[in-house]
Enzyme design. Structure first.
Site, PDB file in Angstrom:
ATOM      1  N   THR A 119       0.846  -1.191   0.000  1.00  0.00           N
ATOM      2  CA  THR A 119       0.000   0.000   0.000  1.00  0.00           C
ATOM      3  C   THR A 119       0.881   1.240   0.000  1.00  0.00           C
ATOM      4  O   THR A 119       1.922   1.270   0.667  1.00  0.00           O
ATOM      5  CB  THR A 119      -0.960   0.011   1.210  1.00  0.00           C
ATOM      6  OG1 THR A 119      -1.785   1.183   1.170  1.00  0.00           O
ATOM      7  CG2 THR A 119      -0.198  -0.004   2.522  1.00  0.00           C
ATOM      8  N   HIS A 158       2.299 -11.655  14.167  1.00  0.00           N
ATOM      9  CA  HIS A 158       3.354 -12.241  14.986  1.00  0.00           C
ATOM     10  C   HIS A 158       3.049 -13.688  15.371  1.00  0.00           C
ATOM     11  O   HIS A 158       3.926 -14.407  15.876  1.00  0.00           O
ATOM     12  CB  HIS A 158       3.550 -11.403  16.255  1.00  0.00           C
ATOM     13  CG  HIS A 158       4.954 -11.416  16.780  1.00  0.00           C
ATOM     14  ND1 HIS A 158       5.880 -12.376  16.427  1.00  0.00           N
ATOM     15  CD2 HIS A 158       5.597 -10.593  17.650  1.00  0.00           C
ATOM     16  CE1 HIS A 158       7.030 -12.140  17.049  1.00  0.00           C
ATOM     17  NE2 HIS A 158       6.883 -11.068  17.799  1.00  0.00           N
TER      18      HIS A 158
END
Length: 404
Positions: free
Chosen positions: A315, A367
């Site tokens: 992006t 994560h």
């Protein structure tokens, strides 16, 4: 013959759509294949074409959610097409005869006493800097008296003064789905963001030297930053494959290809079309595909298939002036790279301070599946490739890589 037009299925997983805009009115004559409505699904906005020619009768309102397969309008195929020669009855009523006499509306006569202050009141109002029209006279015929002027208080404004209008607008189905996915990404992933900075001088040197030749050779195609970033990302994904994977319950799904989602701004909001097998595309191929998808998004022609899938997202908030941000993961993907604006800043180069065009880059990652070593290593690999594009992205032969 009356034809019932039903909502076609935009995709396998889509069960309902929303009527975003009717492009015709009830009772209009429509031609076959003419776009009669725009419908929103949770993935894209699509045009609904007329299946036959005839007079249309609408069976749904704008904003209605209708199931796939439901009837949204009727088309009378036996109705003749209007010739368009005669004016409508409503218009004919508005036409006046050439010599018709138009009578002016009576004008109320304004007298001296109507809200006019007395000489003494005028003097007081002038001293207070108050306009006579700002107060109501209590004298005969509404005349402003001396007492009215003495008691008048200058208007200082109030907190409720001015325009305080508000409007309640229902979000489109696409926008609601985007919001739902963004909230889910925040709530259902262990999202973390790591940052780095890139010296854009090497890329700028290549672009400035070859962009005109590239454009002339490839039919007006521009040599932008996105092809460099896409190539740098696909290289880094090969080095750190965990970033190119996603969670599926208790399993990790890994991919040996790179379908890169490119976030673009369209008339209906954020769109994320996918560049398939970007790892196999040349600079020209990437630029051509990004341009094709961006034009489809701008023209409202993007489809569900164009945005389905994707293993990693890029992006670019820099086009809007963003200097730094933490992009939100595009689920079910595990990583997203955020580009930002390029600003000339002083940096240390070989012990000396030099001015270079610098860009901050950000990698948000899940994560749960990507550890710190992989995430930081991935972003460093992107930085290294962008700061040495000729060797790491172009195999040491810039002209060959650009197909010049």
């Amino acid at each position: 013959m009356i034809l019932e037009m039903k909502v076609p299925s935009p995709g396998e997983s889509i069960k309902e759509v929303e009527i975003a805009t009717w492009l015709v009115k009830d009772g209009d004559y429509v031609e076959k294949d003419q776009a009669i409505a725009e419908v929103d699904s949770d993935k894209a906005t699509l045009e609904l074409p007329a299946e036959v020619s005839g007079i249309i009768t609408l069976k749904a309102e704008e904003g209605d959610a209708v199931a796939v397969g439901a009837v949204v309008c009727l088309i009378d195929t036996s109705a003749a097409k209007p010739d368009g020669g005669a004016p409508a009855k409503e218009e004919a009523k508005a036409v006046e005869a050439p010599n018709a006499e138009v009578k002016a509306a009576p004008v109320a006569e304004k007298t001296y006493a109507t809200q006019a202050p007395s000489p003494a009141a005028r003097k007081i109002l002038d001293e207070k800097n108050i306009e006579p029209s700002d107060i109501v006279g209590t004298g005969k015929g509404g005349r402003i008296t001396k007492d009215d002027a003495v008691n008048a208080v200058p208007s200082m404004g109030t907190p409720t003064g001015g325009n305080r209008a508000s409007e309640r607008i229902k979000l489109s189905m696409l926008r609601r789905k985007v919001a739902e996915r963004l909230v889910a990404a925040k709530n259902e992933t262990a999202m973390l963001t790591t940052f780095n900075e890139v010296n854009m001088t090497p890329i700028n040197i290549i672009r400035n030297q070859y962009k005109d030749e590239f454009k002339a050779k490839h039919n007006g195609l521009g040599l932008g930053y996105m092809s460099f970033f896409t190539k740098a990302v696909t290289r880094a994904l090969e080095l750190y494959p965990d970033v190119n994977s996603m969670m599926d319950g208790d399993y990790k799904v890994a991919y040996d290809f790179a379908d890169i989602s490119i976030a673009v701004s369209g008339p209906k909001g954020l769109m994320v079309p996918v560049v398939r097998n970007a790892e196999n595309l040349t600079f020209r191929g990437i630029e051509a595909e990004i341009k094709r998808l961006a034009l489809r998004a701008r023209d409202g022609q993007i489809t569900v298939d164009d945005m389905t899938g994707g293993t990693f997202t890029i992006t670019n908030g820099g086009v809007f002036g963003s200097m730094l941000s933490t992009p939100i993961i595009n689920p079910p993907q595990s990583g997203i790279l955020g580009m930002h604006n390029i600003i000339e800043r002083p940096i240390a180069v070989n012990g000396k301070v030099e001015i270079h065009p610098m860009m901050y880059v950000a990698l948000s990652y899940d994560h749960r599946i990507i550890d710190g070593r992989e995430s930081v290593g991935f972003l460093v690999a992107v930085k290294e490739a962008l700061e040495n594009p000729a060797e790491l992205l172009m195999g040491g032969n810039v002209k060959k890589a650009l197909e010049l």
